[in-house]
Design a protein around this motif. Structure first.
Motif, PDB file in Angstrom:
ATOM      1  N   GLY A 163       0.613  -0.858  -0.001  1.00  0.00           N
ATOM      2  CA  GLY A 163       0.724   0.124   0.182  1.00  0.00           C
ATOM      3  C   GLY A 163       0.458   1.323  -0.056  1.00  0.00           C
ATOM      4  O   GLY A 163       0.097   1.964   0.555  1.00  0.00           O
ATOM      5  N   GLY A 164       1.980   1.177  -0.361  1.00  0.00           N
ATOM      6  CA  GLY A 164       3.221   2.548  -0.501  1.00  0.00           C
ATOM      7  C   GLY A 164       3.109   2.445   0.566  1.00  0.00           C
ATOM      8  O   GLY A 164       3.862   3.528   0.383  1.00  0.00           O
ATOM      9  N   MET A 165       3.787   1.547   1.428  1.00  0.00           N
ATOM     10  CA  MET A 165       4.159   1.985   2.912  1.00  0.00           C
ATOM     11  C   MET A 165       5.106   1.035   3.172  1.00  0.00           C
ATOM     12  O   MET A 165       5.339  -0.341   2.822  1.00  0.00           O
ATOM     13  CB  MET A 165       3.049   1.605   3.974  1.00  0.00           C
ATOM     14  N   PRO A 166       6.822   1.284   3.539  1.00  0.00           N
ATOM     15  CA  PRO A 166       7.607   0.678   3.792  1.00  0.00           C
ATOM     16  C   PRO A 166       7.366  -0.151   4.934  1.00  0.00           C
ATOM     17  O   PRO A 166       8.452  -0.247   6.265  1.00  0.00           O
ATOM     18  CB  PRO A 166       8.963   1.190   3.632  1.00  0.00           C
ATOM     19  N   ASP A 207       7.466  -4.680   7.056  1.00  0.00           N
ATOM     20  CA  ASP A 207       8.802  -5.133   7.605  1.00  0.00           C
ATOM     21  C   ASP A 207       9.653  -5.586   6.524  1.00  0.00           C
ATOM     22  O   ASP A 207      10.639  -5.525   6.246  1.00  0.00           O
ATOM     23  CB  ASP A 207       8.131  -6.424   8.272  1.00  0.00           C
ATOM     24  N   ARG A 208       9.130  -6.004   5.356  1.00  0.00           N
ATOM     25  CA  ARG A 208       9.621  -7.057   3.812  1.00  0.00           C
ATOM     26  C   ARG A 208      10.548  -6.024   3.613  1.00  0.00           C
ATOM     27  O   ARG A 208      11.681  -6.071   2.933  1.00  0.00           O
ATOM     28  CB  ARG A 208       8.309  -7.790   3.131  1.00  0.00           C
ATOM     29  N   TYR A 209      10.343  -4.651   3.153  1.00  0.00           N
ATOM     30  CA  TYR A 209      11.061  -3.492   2.828  1.00  0.00           C
ATOM     31  C   TYR A 209      11.720  -3.253   3.861  1.00  0.00           C
ATOM     32  O   TYR A 209      13.093  -2.967   3.560  1.00  0.00           O
ATOM     33  CB  TYR A 209      10.012  -1.917   2.474  1.00  0.00           C
ATOM     34  N   ARG A 210      12.033  -3.139   5.374  1.00  0.00           N
ATOM     35  CA  ARG A 210      12.624  -2.434   5.405  1.00  0.00           C
ATOM     36  C   ARG A 210      14.021  -3.662   6.253  1.00  0.00           C
ATOM     37  O   ARG A 210      14.630  -3.126   6.023  1.00  0.00           O
ATOM     38  CB  ARG A 210      11.907  -2.609   7.636  1.00  0.00           C
ATOM     39  N   LEU A 211      13.552  -5.241   6.238  1.00  0.00           N
ATOM     40  CA  LEU A 211      14.331  -5.527   6.754  1.00  0.00           C
ATOM     41  C   LEU A 211      15.808  -5.940   5.912  1.00  0.00           C
ATOM     42  O   LEU A 211      16.708  -6.511   5.694  1.00  0.00           O
ATOM     43  CB  LEU A 211      13.781  -7.388   6.303  1.00  0.00           C
ATOM     44  N   TYR A 212      15.102  -5.441   3.970  1.00  0.00           N
ATOM     45  CA  TYR A 212      15.643  -6.234   2.935  1.00  0.00           C
ATOM     46  C   TYR A 212      17.122  -4.724   3.594  1.00  0.00           C
ATOM     47  O   TYR A 212      18.346  -5.191   3.650  1.00  0.00           O
ATOM     48  CB  TYR A 212      15.051  -4.881   1.796  1.00  0.00           C
ATOM     49  N   HIS A 259       6.736   4.050   9.891  1.00  0.00           N
ATOM     50  CA  HIS A 259       7.316   2.872   8.948  1.00  0.00           C
ATOM     51  C   HIS A 259       8.742   3.351   8.657  1.00  0.00           C
ATOM     52  O   HIS A 259       9.403   2.521   8.953  1.00  0.00           O
ATOM     53  CB  HIS A 259       6.742   2.678   7.964  1.00  0.00           C
ATOM     54  N   LEU A 260       9.192   4.542   8.337  1.00  0.00           N
ATOM     55  CA  LEU A 260      10.423   4.831   7.687  1.00  0.00           C
ATOM     56  C   LEU A 260      11.361   5.339   8.813  1.00  0.00           C
ATOM     57  O   LEU A 260      12.621   5.003   8.321  1.00  0.00           O
ATOM     58  CB  LEU A 260      10.448   6.251   7.266  1.00  0.00           C
ATOM     59  N   LYS A 261      10.945   5.386  10.507  1.00  0.00           N
ATOM     60  CA  LYS A 261      11.080   5.845  11.698  1.00  0.00           C
ATOM     61  C   LYS A 261      12.184   4.353  11.825  1.00  0.00           C
ATOM     62  O   LYS A 261      12.980   4.542  12.536  1.00  0.00           O
ATOM     63  CB  LYS A 261      10.179   6.159  12.076  1.00  0.00           C
ATOM     64  N   ARG A 262      11.041   3.518  12.359  1.00  0.00           N
ATOM     65  CA  ARG A 262      11.499   2.468  12.029  1.00  0.00           C
ATOM     66  C   ARG A 262      12.517   1.622  11.284  1.00  0.00           C
ATOM     67  O   ARG A 262      13.985   1.281  12.065  1.00  0.00           O
ATOM     68  CB  ARG A 262      10.268   1.005  12.038  1.00  0.00           C
ATOM     69  N   LEU A 263      12.675   1.966  10.481  1.00  0.00           N
ATOM     70  CA  LEU A 263      13.758   1.100   9.406  1.00  0.00           C
ATOM     71  C   LEU A 263      14.625   2.093   9.595  1.00  0.00           C
ATOM     72  O   LEU A 263      16.024   2.142  10.036  1.00  0.00           O
ATOM     73  CB  LEU A 263      13.339   1.192   7.730  1.00  0.00           C
ATOM     74  N   ALA A 264      14.938   3.270   9.797  1.00  0.00           N
ATOM     75  CA  ALA A 264      16.059   4.061   9.659  1.00  0.00           C
ATOM     76  C   ALA A 264      16.684   3.807  11.091  1.00  0.00           C
ATOM     77  O   ALA A 264      17.823   3.772  11.815  1.00  0.00           O
ATOM     78  CB  ALA A 264      15.727   5.836  10.321  1.00  0.00           C
ATOM     79  N   ASP A 265      16.137   3.558  12.355  1.00  0.00           N
ATOM     80  CA  ASP A 265      16.252   3.529  13.846  1.00  0.00           C
ATOM     81  C   ASP A 265      16.671   1.980  13.425  1.00  0.00           C
ATOM     82  O   ASP A 265      17.892   1.986  14.290  1.00  0.00           O
ATOM     83  CB  ASP A 265      15.218   3.513  14.235  1.00  0.00           C
TER      84      ASP A 265
END
Length: 681
Positions: free
Chosen positions: A35-38, A40-45, A86-92
């Protein structure tokens, strides 16, 4: 790292941000979003690359700033507030490994289509069609410009709120640089004509973003500095644009691109695939750096560490993008630091990653099946609780991967190959000189098996009795398949296979008719060999276009060669039969769309490609003796639990078959089979 003399391991200071080394992954869209959101799969990559030691991972390729920039290939939606957590979790998560995170923002302009997203009109400076997406854009109006500039600013604020280290604007093939290029900007108002006017929109965006995020937040631009196009942005004007951005005090780095991307052939020159020159635009990026005296990033098929090291050592770049290389191996930097460069899994340039986005909706590496599946399968293989004795039959890509994974698990592995050489069908592929890099898939695994102490018994045909005599705990059947012909009404004995052509056992004799009833590289590689032999060739396919399994990037070199060699392409047509007539052959062609329509071709040779027939005799001989009777618990396999039921508890061994020994598929499927099964056993 700072004391290491390796140029790649030196830190780089970008404004207030210290990047711990000189290697980055540039912005690209793997299409893992939901849905245009990063999620878990996007983040873990991205987190996997951070684990691997990369200095900077650039997300999105690109994230859309406006509703009327609808996602064409899984783009993130930077215009939505819900993207921030979502991006905050990825960045952190990436920051916890010392890796910086940025994002690429864009308005796609004409590089999308009106029938995506909310079905809003798609915009461009002038209403000039973009061939790649077959779209006729609306000419942008003044009120469009006002709201899109504001959208850029609010999107940048969201990225800052998410804790990202910076942003970059996308300016090649999208809205921003469409204003720069004479090929796409025919306006006669204040946004057209002079270079100052053509830069007006991008300057408005930069000014609005700077006002929104302040002077300290890092803002860069990935920009085309030469469209390499007779009607496009010239090298002189492109470098001048770079100079103006560098002198503005509002941009912190330039990420340099050369070329244009309005159709597949041009895109291939920007993003080269196998058989094309490596790092073709590196020197140009270095020239821009020299002209601007400003931080320059760049990526374009810089796939090996030696080239990346050269780029930094010679002062051509400040940060070197190894993007597809990190899809193949996200742990490149850590292996450099540990002195294990020889263990880096090579990018072989197959570009399955990019083509798979459009053909299958997700980026996948042709020979690293863990990439994009980080939530399911670890890149580093865990040791098994109890070592087992494993026998692997077949040294094609599936068997080699099975041996590697089982050995990493700590099992005692022996591998048997009936021929004198490992590689299976890859050995046929590389007979086409343009695809010789594919041998890297084999060579890397052979090196890993040697490191892990796995013996390979060549020229050894292992029958059921031979296998049972070894008293194995696990048997992996990776015996592949044989070439097969399509069912014909007559003349099966008069055709030769694509394997015959690639192996060189049959020489092309023209004119040739090649019937491709598979749709992948196999038939097209044979066609390429035939065409390069100077033989008249017609490629016949029952599909709507030739070789639909390959995707647009890999379509280009075949289409280019066929155009240059005068190869005739016939689609929506099926080979029905072949008969001998005098010294030649007559091929009868029919159509799935009209039962009564037939036509004939008089040729010297008919070549067919119809995938593979399974070579599974050994599997079926061993099946009744095995503990699981060959059965697999698919729900358990998918859920990453032990997948082999105990149907015959008296047996001493489990049995699986993988790759083309199951059915005709591709290299990625074979390697994924091996990884997903063997990492659980």
């Amino acid at each position: 790292m700072t004391n290491n003399k390796d140029p790649l391991l030196q830190p780089f200071q970008l404004k207030h941000l210290t990047l711990k080394n000189r290697i980055m992954s540039t912005a690209h869209e793997p299409a893992y979003s939901e849905g245009g959101m990063p999620t878990d799969r996007y983040r873990l990559y991205h987190v996997e690359k951070a684990k691997g030691g990369i200095a900077l991972t650039m997300t999105a390729g690109s994230a859309s700033v406006s509703r009327d920039s609808p996602p064409a290939f899984g783009n993130l939606l930077a215009w939505k507030d819900e993207i921030v957590p979502h991006l905050k979790r990825l960045a952190d998560d990436c920051h916890s490994y010392g890796t910086a995170v940025m994002i690429q923002l864009t308005h796609l302009g004409r590089r999308t289509n009106w029938n995506k997203g909310d079905w809003l009109p798609v915009l461009a400076p002038s209403p000039i069609r973009e061939p790649a997406h077959r779209h006729f854009p609306k000419e942008i109006e003044d009120w469009d410009i006002e709201r899109i500039v504001a959208d850029y600013a609010s999107a940048a604020q969201r990225m800052q709120e998410a804790g990202l280290d910076g942003i970059e604007f996308e300016a090649y093939g999208h809205l921003m640089d469409s204003f720069w290029s004479p090929a796409t900007n025919r306006r006669e108002d204040e946004f057209g004509g002079s270079l100052e006017n053509r830069m007006r929109f991008s300057n408005m965006v930069v000014d609005a973003v700077r006002q929104a995020v302040g002077p300290d937040f890092i803002v860069g631009i990935r920009m085309v500095a030469d469209e390499d196009w007779d009607k496009g942005l010239s090298r002189e004007e492109g470098v001048e644009i770079a100079r103006r951005f560098a002198a503005s005090g509002k941009i912190d780095f330039l990420n340099i691109i050369r070329g244009h991307i309005d159709h597949d052939a041009a895109l291939n020159d920007v993003i080269p695939i196998q058989g094309m020159a490596a790092s073709p635009h590196l020197d140009f990026a270095g020239e821009v750096r020299a002209a601007t005296r400003f931080p320059v990033f760049h990526a374009a098929r810089i796939a090996d560490v030696a080239t990346a090291r050269h780029a930094i050592a010679e002062g051509k770049l400040d940060m070197v993008g190894m993007t597809r290389a990190h899809i193949a191996d996200p742990h490149i930097v850590r292996k450099i630091i540990d002195g294990r460069e020889q263990q880096i899994r090579p990018c072989v340039g197959a570009t399955y990653c990019l083509d798979r986005i459009y053909e299958g909706g997700e980026a996948l590496c042709i020979h690293n099946a863990a990439t994009g599946r980080e939530g399911l399968i670890a890149h580093e293989i865990a040791r098994a609780e109890k070592p087992r004795k494993a026998v692997v039959i077949g040294a094609g890509p599936a068997g080699l991967e099975a041996g590697r994974v089982l050995a990493e698990r700590g099992h005692s592995v022996e591998l048997f190959e009936a021929t004198g050489k490992a590689g299976g069908q890859i050995n046929l592929m590389v007979r086409n000189p343009r695809r010789k890099e594919m041998i890297g898939i084999v060579d890397w695994r052979l090196a890993e098996l040697e490191r892990l102490g796995v013996p390979i018994h060549y020229d050894t045909y292992a029958g059921a009795e031979d296998v049972l005599a070894l008293s194995p705990d696990l048997v992996v059947v990776a015996t592949g398949g044989f070439s097969q012909s399509p069912e014909l009404d007559a003349g099966d004995d008069l055709v030769v296979s694509s394997w015959d052509i690639l192996a060189g056992t049959v020489k092309p004799e023209g004119p040739v008719l090649l019937f491709d009833d598979n749709g992948g590289h196999q038939g097209m590689s044979a066609a390429e060999v035939i065409a390069n032999a100077g033989v008249d060739l017609e490629v016949v396919s029952p599909e709507r276009f030739f070789a639909p399994e390959m995707g647009g990037m890999n379509h280009v070199p075949y289409a280019r060669l066929f155009a240059e060699r005068g190869v005739r392409i016939t689609i929506n047509t099926r080979l029905k039969s072949v008969r001998r007539e005098g010294n030649g052959l007559v091929a009868t062609l029919g159509s799935d769309f009209s039962k009564g329509t037939m036509e004939e071709r008089r040729v010297a040779q008919v070549v067919v490609e119809h995938g593979t027939a399974v070579n599974a005799d050994l599997y079926f001989e061993l099946k009744p003796h095995s503990r699981n009777i060959g059965a697999v618990d698919y729900p358990a396999l998918v859920a990453r639990r032990h997948p082999l039921p105990k149907r015959n508890p008296e047996s001493g061994f489990d049995l699986i078959r993988i790759g083309d020994a199951i059915e005709s598929r591709n290299i990625h499927a074979s390697i994924y089979d091996a990884l997903r099964y063997c990492s659980l056993l």
